[in-house]
Design a protein around this motif. Structure first.
Motif, PDB file in Angstrom:
ATOM      1  N   LEU A  47       0.832  -1.203   0.000  1.00 36.73           N
ATOM      2  CA  LEU A  47       0.000   0.000   0.000  1.00 36.73           C
ATOM      3  C   LEU A  47       0.869   1.256   0.000  1.00 36.73           C
ATOM      4  N   LEU A  81      -6.418  -7.397   1.861  1.00 40.82           N
ATOM      5  CA  LEU A  81      -6.026  -6.074   2.343  1.00 40.82           C
ATOM      6  C   LEU A  81      -5.558  -5.185   1.193  1.00 40.82           C
ATOM      7  N   CYS A  85      -8.226  -2.449   0.120  1.00 44.41           N
ATOM      8  CA  CYS A  85      -7.898  -1.065   0.506  1.00 44.41           C
ATOM      9  C   CYS A  85      -7.798  -0.155  -0.712  1.00 44.41           C
ATOM     10  N   ALA A  89     -10.370   2.893  -1.315  1.00 41.20           N
ATOM     11  CA  ALA A  89      -9.538   3.993  -0.811  1.00 41.20           C
ATOM     12  C   ALA A  89     -10.355   5.242  -0.485  1.00 41.20           C
ATOM     13  N   LEU A  92     -12.509   4.614   2.596  1.00 37.48           N
ATOM     14  CA  LEU A  92     -11.674   4.525   3.795  1.00 37.48           C
ATOM     15  C   LEU A  92     -11.220   5.917   4.227  1.00 37.48           C
ATOM     16  N   ALA A 113      -1.446   4.197   5.158  1.00 39.77           N
ATOM     17  CA  ALA A 113      -1.670   2.796   4.783  1.00 39.77           C
ATOM     18  C   ALA A 113      -2.065   1.964   5.993  1.00 39.77           C
ATOM     19  N   TRP A 116      -5.640   2.611   6.722  1.00 40.53           N
ATOM     20  CA  TRP A 116      -6.460   1.890   5.740  1.00 40.53           C
ATOM     21  C   TRP A 116      -6.634   0.440   6.174  1.00 40.53           C
ATOM     22  N   ILE A 117      -5.531  -0.205   6.541  1.00 38.75           N
ATOM     23  CA  ILE A 117      -5.589  -1.611   6.945  1.00 38.75           C
ATOM     24  C   ILE A 117      -6.524  -1.779   8.141  1.00 38.75           C
ATOM     25  N   TYR A 120     -10.192  -1.136   7.091  1.00 40.92           N
ATOM     26  CA  TYR A 120     -10.633  -2.233   6.238  1.00 40.92           C
ATOM     27  C   TYR A 120     -10.934  -3.480   7.083  1.00 40.92           C
ATOM     28  N   CYS A 137      -2.160  -2.863  14.109  1.00 43.27           N
ATOM     29  CA  CYS A 137      -1.875  -1.617  13.380  1.00 43.27           C
ATOM     30  C   CYS A 137      -0.897  -0.731  14.154  1.00 43.27           C
TER      31      CYS A 137
END
Length: 188
Positions: A47, A81, A85, A89, A92, A113, A116-117, A120, A137
C-alpha cells in the motif's frame, strides 16, 4: 561491578516459529496469527508503494509476492487487504479524514496505509477482534513509521472502532466495567 559498568545483557534465544500441524493438517492459532501479521506487513509495504508511486494493485501484488519471506504470510489475507484497501480507498479516507487534525496529504504514507488496513479490517474481517486489529496496526506503525506515528494511528482507529464495531466495543467496555480492579478481593 563498578557503578559505571553497563548492566549485563541476558542472552535471549531467537524466537522459534510455533507452526506445527494440528488435526487434519491445520495450523495452531499462533501460527495463523503470525501468518496474518506477516500478511499485514506485506500489505503495508504494498500500500505504501501504491500511495507513494501510484502503481496499480496488480503490479504491486506481483512484485510483493516475490519478496523474501512472503511464503510465510497468509496470502489470502494479504490479497484482501491490498486489493480491498485500494478499491475502497475513497471510502476509507472518508471515514478517516474527520478524525485527522491535519490534511490527509500531510499524513505519512506509512500511517495512511496502516489506517487503511485498520479500517478495512474493522469493516471486512469480523473474525479478527477489534482490539487485535488495533494492536496489530499500532505495531505496524511502530515498526515501519515515524517516532510517534503509532500514537496517531492509535487515536484515529480508537476513534473509529466504536462506530465500525459498535456492539463488540460496547461489550468489551461492559466487561471491563464489570470486572473487579486488579488485586481486589471478591470476599465480603
Amino acid at each position: 561491578m563498578s557503578e559505571n559498568a553497563p548492566a549485563p545483557v541476558s542472552a535471549r534465544a531467537p524466537r522459534q516459529p510455533r507452526a506445527s500441524p494440528g488435526k487434519a493438517g491445520g495450523m495452531h492459532k499462533a501460527s495463523a496469527h503470525a501468518r496474518r501479521s506477516r500478511a499485514r506487513a506485506f500489505a503495508l509495504q504494498a500500500l505504501y508503494q501504491h500511495l507513494v508511486g501510484g502503481s496499480d494493485a496488480a503490479s504491486i501484488d506481483a512484485f510483493t509476492r516475490d519478496l523474501t519471506g512472503f511464503h510465510k504470510a497468509d496470502a489470502a489475507h494479504y490479497a484482501a487487504l491490498l486489493h480491498g484497501c485500494i478499491a475502497a480507498a475513497a471510502a476509507l479516507d472518508a471515514l478517516i479524514t474527520p478524525l485527522l487534525d491535519r490534511k490527509m496529504a500531510e499524513i505519512s504514507p506509512v500511517e495512511h496505509a496502516t489506517m487503511w488496513i485498520g479500517v478495512y479490517e474493522f469493516q471486512h474481517c469480523p473474525d479478527v477482534p477489534w482490539r487485535v486489529v488495533l494492536n496489530e496496526c499500532i505495531e505496524l506503525a511502530k515498526e515501519f513509521g515515524g517516532t510517534d506515528g503509532h500514537k496517531y494511528v492509535n487515536a484515529v482507529l480508537n476513534g473509529l472502532a466504536p462506530h465500525l464495531r459498535a456492539m463488540e466495543v460496547a461489550a468489551d467496555r461492559t466487561r471491563s466495567a464489570a470486572a473487579p480492579p486488579s488485586g481486589a478481593s471478591n470476599r465480603p
